[in-house]
Every structure is written in C-alpha cells, then in structure tokens.
Design a protein around this motif. Sequence first.
Motif, PDB file in Angstrom:
ATOM      1  N   TYR A  70       0.894  -1.107   0.019  1.00  0.00           N
ATOM      2  CA  TYR A  70       0.053   0.044  -0.078  1.00  0.00           C
ATOM      3  C   TYR A  70       0.980   1.235   0.058  1.00  0.00           C
ATOM      4  CZ  TYR A  70      -3.393   3.568   1.451  1.00  0.00           C
ATOM      5  OH  TYR A  70      -4.044   4.726   1.543  1.00  0.00           O
ATOM      6  N   VAL A  71       2.073   1.341   0.839  1.00  0.00           N
ATOM      7  CA  VAL A  71       2.480   2.409   1.084  1.00  0.00           C
ATOM      8  C   VAL A  71       3.648   2.792  -0.114  1.00  0.00           C
ATOM      9  CG1 VAL A  71       2.439   2.190   3.530  1.00  0.00           C
ATOM     10  CG2 VAL A  71       4.378   1.440   2.244  1.00  0.00           C
ATOM     11  N   GLY A  72       3.961   4.019  -0.025  1.00  0.00           N
ATOM     12  CA  GLY A  72       4.679   4.587  -1.147  1.00  0.00           C
ATOM     13  C   GLY A  72       6.297   4.499  -1.129  1.00  0.00           C
ATOM     14  N   HIS A  73       6.561   3.970   0.334  1.00  0.00           N
ATOM     15  CA  HIS A  73       8.036   3.698   0.755  1.00  0.00           C
ATOM     16  C   HIS A  73       7.945   2.346   1.422  1.00  0.00           C
ATOM     17  CE1 HIS A  73       9.188   7.646  -0.874  1.00  0.00           C
ATOM     18  NE2 HIS A  73       8.033   8.087  -0.326  1.00  0.00           N
ATOM     19  N   PRO A  74       8.093   1.437   0.723  1.00  0.00           N
ATOM     20  CA  PRO A  74       7.976   0.099   1.767  1.00  0.00           C
ATOM     21  C   PRO A  74       9.490  -0.619   2.112  1.00  0.00           C
ATOM     22  CG  PRO A  74       7.539  -0.651  -0.724  1.00  0.00           C
ATOM     23  CD  PRO A  74       7.753   0.962  -0.506  1.00  0.00           C
ATOM     24  N   PHE A 118      10.719  -4.218  -3.185  1.00  0.00           N
ATOM     25  CA  PHE A 118      10.573  -3.433  -1.838  1.00  0.00           C
ATOM     26  C   PHE A 118      11.905  -2.878  -1.360  1.00  0.00           C
ATOM     27  CE2 PHE A 118       6.883  -6.435  -0.397  1.00  0.00           C
ATOM     28  CZ  PHE A 118       6.128  -5.664  -1.099  1.00  0.00           C
ATOM     29  N   ASN A 119      12.077  -1.718  -0.836  1.00  0.00           N
ATOM     30  CA  ASN A 119      13.220  -1.577  -0.385  1.00  0.00           C
ATOM     31  C   ASN A 119      13.996  -2.391   0.796  1.00  0.00           C
ATOM     32  OD1 ASN A 119      13.423   1.062  -1.982  1.00  0.00           O
ATOM     33  ND2 ASN A 119      11.937   1.686  -0.577  1.00  0.00           N
ATOM     34  N   GLU A 120      15.047  -2.366   1.189  1.00  0.00           N
ATOM     35  CA  GLU A 120      15.482  -3.113   2.363  1.00  0.00           C
ATOM     36  C   GLU A 120      16.178  -2.322   3.105  1.00  0.00           C
ATOM     37  OE1 GLU A 120      18.943  -6.934   2.992  1.00  0.00           O
ATOM     38  OE2 GLU A 120      17.635  -6.704   1.104  1.00  0.00           O
ATOM     39  N   ALA A 121      15.704  -2.794   4.466  1.00  0.00           N
ATOM     40  CA  ALA A 121      16.387  -1.906   5.644  1.00  0.00           C
ATOM     41  C   ALA A 121      17.892  -1.983   5.799  1.00  0.00           C
ATOM     42  CB  ALA A 121      15.834  -2.477   6.856  1.00  0.00           C
ATOM     43  N   VAL A 122      18.608  -0.959   6.382  1.00  0.00           N
ATOM     44  CA  VAL A 122      20.165  -0.872   6.456  1.00  0.00           C
ATOM     45  C   VAL A 122      20.482  -1.985   7.234  1.00  0.00           C
ATOM     46  CG1 VAL A 122      20.031   1.417   5.755  1.00  0.00           C
ATOM     47  CG2 VAL A 122      19.969   0.706   8.028  1.00  0.00           C
ATOM     48  N   ALA A 123      19.869  -2.587   8.085  1.00  0.00           N
ATOM     49  CA  ALA A 123      20.299  -3.419   9.071  1.00  0.00           C
ATOM     50  C   ALA A 123      18.971  -4.546   9.450  1.00  0.00           C
ATOM     51  CB  ALA A 123      20.881  -2.987  10.314  1.00  0.00           C
ATOM     52  N   ASP A 124      19.481  -5.709  10.061  1.00  0.00           N
ATOM     53  CA  ASP A 124      18.367  -6.635  10.526  1.00  0.00           C
ATOM     54  C   ASP A 124      17.849  -6.004  11.764  1.00  0.00           C
ATOM     55  OD1 ASP A 124      19.933  -7.516  12.646  1.00  0.00           O
ATOM     56  OD2 ASP A 124      20.410  -9.133  11.366  1.00  0.00           O
ATOM     57  N   ASN A 125      16.707  -6.949  12.368  1.00  0.00           N
ATOM     58  CA  ASN A 125      16.185  -6.318  13.426  1.00  0.00           C
ATOM     59  C   ASN A 125      16.664  -6.545  14.852  1.00  0.00           C
ATOM     60  OD1 ASN A 125      15.981  -9.488  13.221  1.00  0.00           O
ATOM     61  ND2 ASN A 125      14.580  -9.312  15.273  1.00  0.00           N
ATOM     62  N   ASN A 126      17.857  -7.383  14.788  1.00  0.00           N
ATOM     63  CA  ASN A 126      18.984  -7.325  15.907  1.00  0.00           C
ATOM     64  C   ASN A 126      20.090  -6.466  16.061  1.00  0.00           C
ATOM     65  OD1 ASN A 126      17.899  -9.774  17.455  1.00  0.00           O
ATOM     66  ND2 ASN A 126      18.854 -11.061  15.547  1.00  0.00           N
ATOM     67  N   HIS A 127      19.930  -5.479  14.948  1.00  0.00           N
ATOM     68  CA  HIS A 127      20.700  -4.316  15.017  1.00  0.00           C
ATOM     69  C   HIS A 127      20.082  -2.956  14.516  1.00  0.00           C
ATOM     70  CE1 HIS A 127      23.328  -7.813  14.200  1.00  0.00           C
ATOM     71  NE2 HIS A 127      24.251  -7.043  14.938  1.00  0.00           N
ATOM     72  N   ASP A 128      18.733  -2.961  15.087  1.00  0.00           N
ATOM     73  CA  ASP A 128      17.817  -1.923  15.037  1.00  0.00           C
ATOM     74  C   ASP A 128      17.832  -1.326  13.727  1.00  0.00           C
ATOM     75  OD1 ASP A 128      17.370  -1.224  18.049  1.00  0.00           O
ATOM     76  OD2 ASP A 128      19.366  -1.367  18.134  1.00  0.00           O
ATOM     77  N   GLY A 129      17.518  -2.218  12.825  1.00  0.00           N
ATOM     78  CA  GLY A 129      17.584  -1.592  11.281  1.00  0.00           C
ATOM     79  C   GLY A 129      16.282  -0.630  11.180  1.00  0.00           C
ATOM     80  N   VAL A 130      15.273  -0.760  11.659  1.00  0.00           N
ATOM     81  CA  VAL A 130      14.128   0.303  11.362  1.00  0.00           C
ATOM     82  C   VAL A 130      14.416   1.433  11.797  1.00  0.00           C
ATOM     83  CG1 VAL A 130      11.945   0.852  12.334  1.00  0.00           C
ATOM     84  CG2 VAL A 130      12.269  -1.805  11.777  1.00  0.00           C
ATOM     85  N   LEU A 131      15.018   1.656  13.201  1.00  0.00           N
ATOM     86  CA  LEU A 131      15.326   2.932  13.658  1.00  0.00           C
ATOM     87  C   LEU A 131      16.568   3.561  12.737  1.00  0.00           C
ATOM     88  CD1 LEU A 131      15.118   2.290  17.488  1.00  0.00           C
ATOM     89  CD2 LEU A 131      13.700   3.645  16.150  1.00  0.00           C
ATOM     90  N   LYS A 132      17.587   2.838  12.362  1.00  0.00           N
ATOM     91  CA  LYS A 132      18.660   3.366  11.435  1.00  0.00           C
ATOM     92  C   LYS A 132      18.217   3.687  10.363  1.00  0.00           C
ATOM     93  CE  LYS A 132      22.300   0.750  14.213  1.00  0.00           C
ATOM     94  NZ  LYS A 132      23.134  -0.579  14.172  1.00  0.00           N
ATOM     95  N   THR A 133      17.357   3.073   9.670  1.00  0.00           N
ATOM     96  CA  THR A 133      16.794   3.144   8.235  1.00  0.00           C
ATOM     97  C   THR A 133      16.033   4.565   8.298  1.00  0.00           C
ATOM     98  OG1 THR A 133      16.831   1.043   7.378  1.00  0.00           O
ATOM     99  CG2 THR A 133      15.566   2.486   6.279  1.00  0.00           C
TER     100      THR A 133
END
Length: 269
Positions: free
Chosen positions: A229-233, A248-263
């Motif tokens: 749905y979103v413009g930036h997945p 889809f785009n890929e986060a800069v790190a995985d969940n164990n390295h706070d990929g969401v926050l860092k992205t």
Amino acid sequence: MAIQLIATDLDATFLNDEKGFDKKLYEEMVKKAKAAGVTFVVATGNHPAKVQHYFDGVDQGYTLIANNGAEVVTATGQVLATYAIQPEAFAPVVNAVNALEDRVAMGLVFTGTEKAFMLRHQATWGLGHDKAASYFKSLTIIDDLAEIDEAILKMTVNIPDYELPFIQEIEGMELPVHVTTSGYGAIDLVAPNVNKGVALADLGKRLSVPKEAMAAFGDGLNDLEMLNYVGHPYIMPNADSLLFGRHFNEAVADNNHDGVLKTILQKLL
C-alpha cells in the motif's frame, strides 16, 4: 513527496530477538519525527497492552494498529475502529485445529476487546497455557465457545512448519475470515478484508496523509498488504523469503541491529 507517516511491524522487525530495541536511538527518532510532523505508527499482530509493555520507559506517543488491523488506537488511547469476526467462523476453525493436535505448538486463542479466551482441551497442547498467557491479555480458559462474552478481533494458533497448508485449508473452507501468518508458526485470523494495509489506508484518510507519503517496515506475510500500500516499503534483511523479489526497499540492518530505527534516521527523517 516528504514522508508524513512511518509504520512498523514489531516482532522480528522493530524488536530484536530479545523483544527489545535501542531506547536512546528510539528517543532520537521520536524527537526528529515530531519536529518534522511525522506520525509514527506501530502496526502489529499484538494487542494494545502487550505493545505498551514493549515501550515501557520510553515515549508512547505512537498511533497503534493492533491485532493485524482489527483495532486502530490513537496516541491518546482513543479507539478509532474495531473489526470483529463473525462467531459462525469459530467452530469450523476449532475443528480444523483439533485435527492437527500433534502439530500444534500453542492452541487456538480468541482475542477479544478486553480479554482473550482459550478452550480447556487445547490449553495443554504444545507449549501450553503459560506460553499463551505470556502473549495474550487476561487469558481465560473456557469449556465451550458459548462462554465467549465479547467481540473477538482475532484468532491465533501456532503450528510450526505448517503455516501455508493450514492457511490454504482455511481459505478453502470459505469462512468469513482473513487468514495470514507472521512466520515462526504463528497464524492469525481476522475479519474479512481486515489487514494492516486496510487499517493504514483508513488511518491515512483520517489524517489526510496520502499513501505516497507513507513508509512502512515489515518482515512477514502479514505485513504484505501494508507494504504493497505505502509509497516507501521496506523489508528487513531477515524477512520471510516470500517478501523478496517484490521490488521493496531493504532496511539498512536486521532487527537485531535496530534496522528500522537506523533506516528511519538515515533515509526518512
């Protein structure tokens, strides 16, 4: 178009494998998001009380899409929408789970608006009642489905390594439910046409935020509608293999390295 809303799944996406996250980094993100007028949304299969527990000790000004889209709650605690499952779907799903007793790691749980319910005969299966009680608010053991005395927003069962066959079985029964998986054996059933993407679209209308100005993070198939749905997945490097190859785009790190926050901090704020 500038980002106006960022949504994220929790388990294996925002949260690490220990169910935590870098709180200092989170507070930095919250500060920048507020300054930029960006709405931060938690979109999860968890119920509100469980989400609140994860964010103990830090800012809880997030908007919440809970129970895989079946419940939408504002940052001030106002319930904007709930979507209940028709009770006629309960017994057929129970019967389908009963037939798979040897595969079940956690029996079927019915998540209501205030508490959750579990049939007594399934409470001893697999990891048992204690495991379910750690995930679901005010878990109540019942002997009969007639004892459920409130609207049910979600049904959940855990059948490791058998998610897709079970989903296909339920879909073939043509029940009034939408069924999905977050991986790791967890299978959720909600009302028809209910998912994180639909809830996010409804929230966007309420906030006057177009989908092109939304970003979202996920790792499982229950995130797929939201990501589409979103413009930036964004998907996590540790995401379900079925999410890759979808542009889809890929986060800069995985969940164990706070990929969401860092992205978010590197690319979105």
